[in-house]
Design a protein around this motif. Structure first.
Motif, PDB file in Angstrom:
ATOM      1  N   UNK A  63       0.832  -1.210   0.000  1.00 30.36           N
ATOM      2  CA  UNK A  63       0.000   0.000   0.000  1.00 30.36           C
ATOM      3  C   UNK A  63       0.864   1.256   0.000  1.00 30.36           C
ATOM      4  N   UNK A  64       1.909   1.270   0.848  1.00 23.46           N
ATOM      5  CA  UNK A  64       2.802   2.416   0.895  1.00 23.46           C
ATOM      6  C   UNK A  64       3.571   2.573  -0.415  1.00 23.46           C
ATOM      7  N   UNK A  65       3.975   1.456  -1.005  1.00 22.66           N
ATOM      8  CA  UNK A  65       4.717   1.517  -2.263  1.00 22.66           C
ATOM      9  C   UNK A  65       3.873   2.154  -3.368  1.00 22.66           C
ATOM     10  N   UNK A  66       2.596   1.820  -3.411  1.00 19.72           N
ATOM     11  CA  UNK A  66       1.714   2.418  -4.412  1.00 19.72           C
ATOM     12  C   UNK A  66       1.563   3.920  -4.178  1.00 19.72           C
ATOM     13  N   UNK A  67       1.437   4.313  -2.904  1.00 19.93           N
ATOM     14  CA  UNK A  67       1.344   5.738  -2.578  1.00 19.93           C
ATOM     15  C   UNK A  67       2.633   6.473  -2.964  1.00 19.93           C
ATOM     16  N   UNK A  68       3.770   5.826  -2.725  1.00 24.47           N
ATOM     17  CA  UNK A  68       5.057   6.414  -3.106  1.00 24.47           C
ATOM     18  C   UNK A  68       5.125   6.606  -4.621  1.00 24.47           C
ATOM     19  N   UNK A  69       4.654   5.617  -5.355  1.00 23.35           N
ATOM     20  CA  UNK A  69       4.685   5.708  -6.810  1.00 23.35           C
ATOM     21  C   UNK A  69       3.852   6.892  -7.303  1.00 23.35           C
ATOM     22  N   UNK A  70       2.696   7.102  -6.704  1.00 24.30           N
ATOM     23  CA  UNK A  70       1.870   8.255  -7.077  1.00 24.30           C
ATOM     24  C   UNK A  70       2.591   9.566  -6.777  1.00 24.30           C
ATOM     25  N   UNK A  71       3.278   9.614  -5.630  1.00 26.62           N
ATOM     26  CA  UNK A  71       4.058  10.810  -5.290  1.00 26.62           C
ATOM     27  C   UNK A  71       5.192  11.015  -6.289  1.00 26.62           C
ATOM     28  N   UNK A  72       5.803   9.914  -6.727  1.00 28.14           N
ATOM     29  CA  UNK A  72       6.882  10.014  -7.707  1.00 28.14           C
ATOM     30  C   UNK A  72       6.370  10.586  -9.026  1.00 28.14           C
ATOM     31  N   UNK A  73       5.219  10.098  -9.481  1.00 25.20           N
ATOM     32  CA  UNK A  73       4.641  10.610 -10.722  1.00 25.20           C
ATOM     33  C   UNK A  73       4.349  12.098 -10.589  1.00 25.20           C
ATOM     34  N   UNK A  74       3.776  12.479  -9.458  1.00 26.28           N
ATOM     35  CA  UNK A  74       3.479  13.900  -9.222  1.00 26.28           C
ATOM     36  C   UNK A  74       4.754  14.733  -9.234  1.00 26.28           C
ATOM     37  N   UNK A  75       5.866  14.132  -8.784  1.00 32.75           N
ATOM     38  CA  UNK A  75       7.139  14.848  -8.759  1.00 32.75           C
ATOM     39  C   UNK A  75       7.878  14.857 -10.078  1.00 32.75           C
ATOM     40  N   UNK A  76       7.326  14.205 -11.095  1.00 30.43           N
ATOM     41  CA  UNK A  76       7.939  14.243 -12.413  1.00 30.43           C
ATOM     42  C   UNK A  76       8.769  13.031 -12.777  1.00 30.43           C
ATOM     43  N   UNK A  77       8.691  11.969 -11.984  1.00 28.39           N
ATOM     44  CA  UNK A  77       9.480  10.757 -12.229  1.00 28.39           C
ATOM     45  C   UNK A  77       8.663   9.694 -12.951  1.00 28.39           C
ATOM     46  N   UNK A  78       9.356   8.931 -13.817  1.00 24.81           N
ATOM     47  CA  UNK A  78       8.704   7.815 -14.502  1.00 24.81           C
ATOM     48  C   UNK A  78       9.511   6.522 -14.370  1.00 24.81           C
ATOM     49  N   UNK A  79      10.573   6.563 -13.568  1.00 17.20           N
ATOM     50  CA  UNK A  79      11.315   5.363 -13.184  1.00 17.20           C
ATOM     51  C   UNK A  79      11.366   5.344 -11.665  1.00 17.20           C
ATOM     52  N   UNK A  80      11.210   4.173 -11.075  1.00 19.30           N
ATOM     53  CA  UNK A  80      11.073   4.073  -9.616  1.00 19.30           C
ATOM     54  C   UNK A  80      11.941   2.926  -9.103  1.00 19.30           C
ATOM     55  N   UNK A  81      12.996   3.275  -8.384  1.00 25.37           N
ATOM     56  CA  UNK A  81      13.815   2.249  -7.739  1.00 25.37           C
ATOM     57  C   UNK A  81      13.197   1.920  -6.383  1.00 25.37           C
ATOM     58  N   UNK A  82      12.921   0.625  -6.167  1.00 20.11           N
ATOM     59  CA  UNK A  82      12.271   0.169  -4.942  1.00 20.11           C
ATOM     60  C   UNK A  82      13.124  -0.900  -4.274  1.00 20.11           C
ATOM     61  N   UNK A  83      13.473  -0.685  -3.014  1.00 24.83           N
ATOM     62  CA  UNK A  83      14.194  -1.692  -2.252  1.00 24.83           C
ATOM     63  C   UNK A  83      13.249  -2.862  -1.951  1.00 24.83           C
ATOM     64  N   UNK A  84      13.653  -4.041  -2.369  1.00 23.60           N
ATOM     65  CA  UNK A  84      12.851  -5.254  -2.161  1.00 23.60           C
ATOM     66  C   UNK A  84      13.479  -6.061  -1.035  1.00 23.60           C
ATOM     67  N   UNK A  85      12.635  -6.501  -0.099  1.00 28.26           N
ATOM     68  CA  UNK A  85      13.138  -7.213   1.070  1.00 28.26           C
ATOM     69  C   UNK A  85      12.307  -8.479   1.320  1.00 28.26           C
TER      70      UNK A  85
END
Length: 327
Positions: free
Chosen positions: A95-117
């Motif tokens: 859920x948080x990752x999806x919210x982060x992705x939306x924030x990234x798009x709003x900030x002008x990003x279209x690539x998203x590095x995500x730490x996977x654990x």
């Protein structure tokens, strides 16, 4: 930053001043105990040296200002006017990752590095992210497989590849999916599962990775001389591309981002998105921080790094008195 790193993280901002009054700036870890050795040195002596990133940033800032050219011109010919930018997130719930992705798009990003654990569901993270972002959005999972080699195995990566088949064309690449020393396993994942793989490596290890066809790309950073060697080696042994990633990963305070963009502007095969971005901090230490537009940073053209420090931000977040080294 606390949302990403479970607490505050300290960064140091440096000003180097020449006898002529030219000021160069840098940021990064604590290297205050090693600054005396730079007093009395000509900045040109330090080009392509093994010095810490804050020192290198300041040196290229000084020399660029002295010559009236942007820092990238001291690295090589300009290869591009803009550099792709990648957002960066630490491990978090789907859920948080999806919210982060939306924030990234709003900030002008279209690539998203995500730490996977191991303790988060990577499949669900991916599904939730792609459910809310535009079609052109790409995910860059970073497994740090050398730290979790008992969990992130070849078999598990094959399972991920099967489960994520509908999204594989939107996966930028898998960064460090398994133990980096498992070259045969990495080569197998590329040839059998079609995974695009990126690795961190020094020049010697990068040569070995290329010989074994263990990766498609490299993450480069650290001393500029090392980064340039890996980039040239990657280009010469299969036209592999590289991504500039400086110390501290995505946790830049502004200056690191600019330095990464200057490097990417001058390295012909630095075509993958830089993922050292200032947006994880509550404020940038530079007055006019780079912000991506339609997924890309514009390459600075002012002399040196092309930045000015934000004195108010420095005063607001300073945790101790400034330390002066030399006269």
């Amino acid at each position: 930053m606390s949302a990403h790193m479970s607490g505050a993280e300290r960064t140091f901002v440096y000003r180097f001043v020449t006898d002529d009054g030219i000021v160069g700036v840098g940021e990064g870890g604590d290297c205050r105990g090693n600054l005396e050795k730079y007093i009395g040195r000509h900045p040109a002596e330090l080009l392509m040296g093994p010095d810490p990133e804050p020192v290198q940033e300041a040196i290229y800032d000084i020399l660029g200002k002295s010559l009236g050219v942007p820092a990238y011109r001291l690295i090589g010919q300009k290869c591009r006017d803009r550099v792709e930018a990648a957002f960066w997130s630490i491990d978090m719930s789907p859920e948080q990752a999806a919210a982060e992705a939306l924030a990234a798009v709003e900030g002008g990003y279209f690539v998203h590095k995500l730490k996977v654990r191991p303790w988060e569901d990577f499949i669900e993270q991916t599904e939730r992210i792609f459910a809310v972002v535009p079609a052109g959005y790409r995910l860059r999972p970073d497994f740090n497989g050398h730290r979790y080699s008992d969990y992130f195995t070849v078999d598990r990566m094959l399972d991920f590849a099967r489960a994520l088949e509908p999204y594989m064309d939107r996966i930028d690449y898998f960064e460090g999916p398994i133990n980096d020393r498992n070259l045969s396993g990495l080569a197998f994942l590329r040839s059998s599962a079609g995974l695009r793989i990126s690795l961190h490596a020094d020049p010697e290890w990068a040569a070995l990775c290329c010989r074994h066809d263990a990766c498609d790309y490299f993450q480069i950073g650290g001393p500029l001389a090392t980064a340039v060697k890996v980039a040239h080696l990657a280009e010469a042994t299969g036209h592999r591309a590289v991504a500039v990633e400086l110390a501290g990963g995505g946790a830049g305070a502004g200056i690191n981002t600019v330095w990464a963009v200057h490097q990417a502007a001058a390295l012909p095969n630095a075509t993958r998105a830089v993922d050292t971005v200032p947006d994880l901090r509550v404020a940038s230490v530079i007055a006019d921080p780079l912000k991506p537009k339609a997924g890309f940073f514009a390459v600075p053209e002012d002399p040196g790094l092309g930045v000015e420090l934000d004195e108010e931000v420095l005063r607001r977040f300073r945790t101790g008195d400034p330390v002066v080294v030399g006269d």
